[in-house]
Every structure is written in C-alpha cells, then in structure tokens.
Design an enzyme around this catalytic site. Structure first.
Site: not given
Ligand code: ADP
Ligand code: ADP
Ligand code: ZN
Length: 212
Positions: A13, A88
């Site tokens: 994302k 979420r």
């Molecule tokens: P990822 O993209 O790896 O899923 P995020 O950076 O979006 O992680 O979220 C990290 C943490 O921040 C979540 O595990 C939660 O604790 C909190 N968080 C982020 N967005 C939300 C949301 N919309 N509602 C509740 N908790 C959130």
């Molecule tokens: P999210 O916000 O959904 O948690 P991220 O964009 O931070 O996910 O991506 C999670 C990890 O995977 C990061 O280390 C990112 O650089 C890597 N990543 C994202 N998209 C891809 C892809 N299409 N193939 C391989 N690695 C990826």
C-alpha cells in the site's frame, strides 16, 4: 479522485501510494505514518497509541478518525487524496461515509500471507518521511538513507515476525470485511500485489480508469 488502498500488512500500500502521488499529483494520507510520527514527537496521541501499535493491534477507531477527518479537510486534498491504511474496520468506513467523505475507488491489493513475512523482514522505512524500501526488491540509492528526504532508514518494531503474524490475523478478522462493504456500492477494484512494483502500479491505474 478519492482513493482507498486496502490490503494486508506488506501488500504494498505505502509503496503504491508513493507512485500514485507522483502520477496523480494528489496527497496520500497514511494513518500508520501519522501515528508513528505522533509517537516519535512524544505527543499525547503518540503516548495513547504506542501499546497498540507495538503489539500489532488496531488503534481505537476514535483516535484514528479524528486525525483523518482533519487531514482530508485541508486544501491540498480538494482535488483528491489517497487513503493508505484507513479505513481498517467497518466502523471506520461507516464514519467516513457518515461524515460525507466521498470515495471513488477502493483498490484491494491482494497477496497470500506466506509471501508477506519475507517482505517484512526486508522492509526499511524512513524515520523522517515514512517512505518504504526493501533491501532486495526496492533498495534505496544509498544504503540506509532515504532517497526522498535523506532521512535515516530504520526497521519498524512491529515488523518482527511474531507481530507480523498478529497483524495478519487482525487484517483477516477486522479489515477484510471492507471488501464486501465496498463491493456492495460497486467501488471495489481487485489487483494482484504478488508481482513487480511497476506491474502492480500499472494494474492500479487501469483499475481506477487513469491513463497508464
Ligand atoms: P501496514 O501498512 O504494514 O499494515 P500501517 O503503517 O498501515 O502498517 O499500520 C501500522 C499500525 O498502525 C497498525 O498495526 C495499527 O496499530 C496502526 N494503525 C494504522 N492505521 C490504522 C487505522 N486506520 N486504524 C487503527 N489502527 C491503525
Ligand atoms: P504496506 O504499506 O502495505 O504495509 P509496503 O508498501 O510498505 O506495504 O511494502 C512492504 C515491503 O514490501 C516493503 O519493504 C516494500 O519495499 C516491499 N514491496 C512492496 N511492493 C513490493 C512488490 N511488488 N514486490 C516486492 N516487494 C515489494
Ligand atoms: Zn524520507
């Protein structure tokens, strides 16, 4: 163009949001980044959310929705915005609807749970701007330094394997239902996250009817 990026932790994302910011010239609103910033500032909000975030649990809806409502009302969001990581829960989606936040497309980036652990162990994020990198799949130009802002790259505490497993459970329990919710209003677009970063970007542009 008002977009939501939906997907499991590690689906891509944040990475896709960065590409869409460039392509569509609209801002992304990442609640994860905003909450991490609040923690590093030591603000009251940061103190309230720390235990949830470190444990891989969702922060209570009311704490998140306050910051989102404030952010989408700012002038730079008037031409559109990308919601990354919010809503979420069903309750968050319903509150956005109730507040009149219009949504055009909800893009669900789909990926199997077993691919995610490798992504998370290699993830590095900028401590300053929140930008996301991967040591193999998407390295920064200079090791340990953010391409965008020169900030230092760090490992997120909640990217430890056991916390990632908890976050995946939370995704399947609380967030995945949003796909049905947005499918009912005809807004759901599905793309594969299990492909190259560029391939995923192209599929998203196609899915939202933007020029590729
Ligand atoms: P990822 O993209 O790896 O899923 P995020 O950076 O979006 O992680 O979220 C990290 C943490 O921040 C979540 O595990 C939660 O604790 C909190 N968080 C982020 N967005 C939300 C949301 N919309 N509602 C509740 N908790 C959130
Ligand atoms: P999210 O916000 O959904 O948690 P991220 O964009 O931070 O996910 O991506 C999670 C990890 O995977 C990061 O280390 C990112 O650089 C890597 N990543 C994202 N998209 C891809 C892809 N299409 N193939 C391989 N690695 C990826
Ligand atoms: Zn940065």
């Amino acid at each position: 163009m008002n977009l939501i990026l939906l997907g499991a932790p590690g689906a891509g994302k944040g990475t896709q949001a960065e590409l869409l910011i460039e392509k569509l010239s609209i801002p992304a609103i990442s609640t994860g980044n905003m909450l991490r910033e609040a923690m590093s500032n030591g603000s009251e909000l940061g103190k309230q959310v720390k235990t949830y975030m470190d444990g891989g649990l969702l922060v209570p809806d009311e704490l998140v929705l306050g910051i989102v409502a404030e952010r989408v009302a700012q002038p730079d969001c008037s031409k559109g915005f990308i919601l990354d990581g919010v809503p979420r829960t069903l309750a968050q989606a319903e509150v956005l609807d109730a507040k009149g936040v219009r949504i055009d497309h909800v893009v669900s980036i789909e990926i199997d749970d077993d691919v995610i652990e490798g992504r998370m162990t290699g993830r590095r994020v900028c401590g300053k701007c929140g930008c996301s990198y991967h040591i193999d799949a998407n390295p920064s130009k200079t090791e340990g330094i953010c391409d965008q802002c020169g900030g230092e790259l760090v490992i997120r505490k909640d990217d430890a394997p056991e916390t990632v497993r908890r976050r995946l459970e939370v995704y399947h329990e609380s967030t995945e239902v949003l796909k049905d919710y947005y499918a009912k209003s005809g807004k759901l677009r599905i793309v594969s996250g299990d492909q190259s970063i560029e391939g995923c970007h192209r599929d998203i542009l196609e899915a939202i009817g933007a020029e590729v």
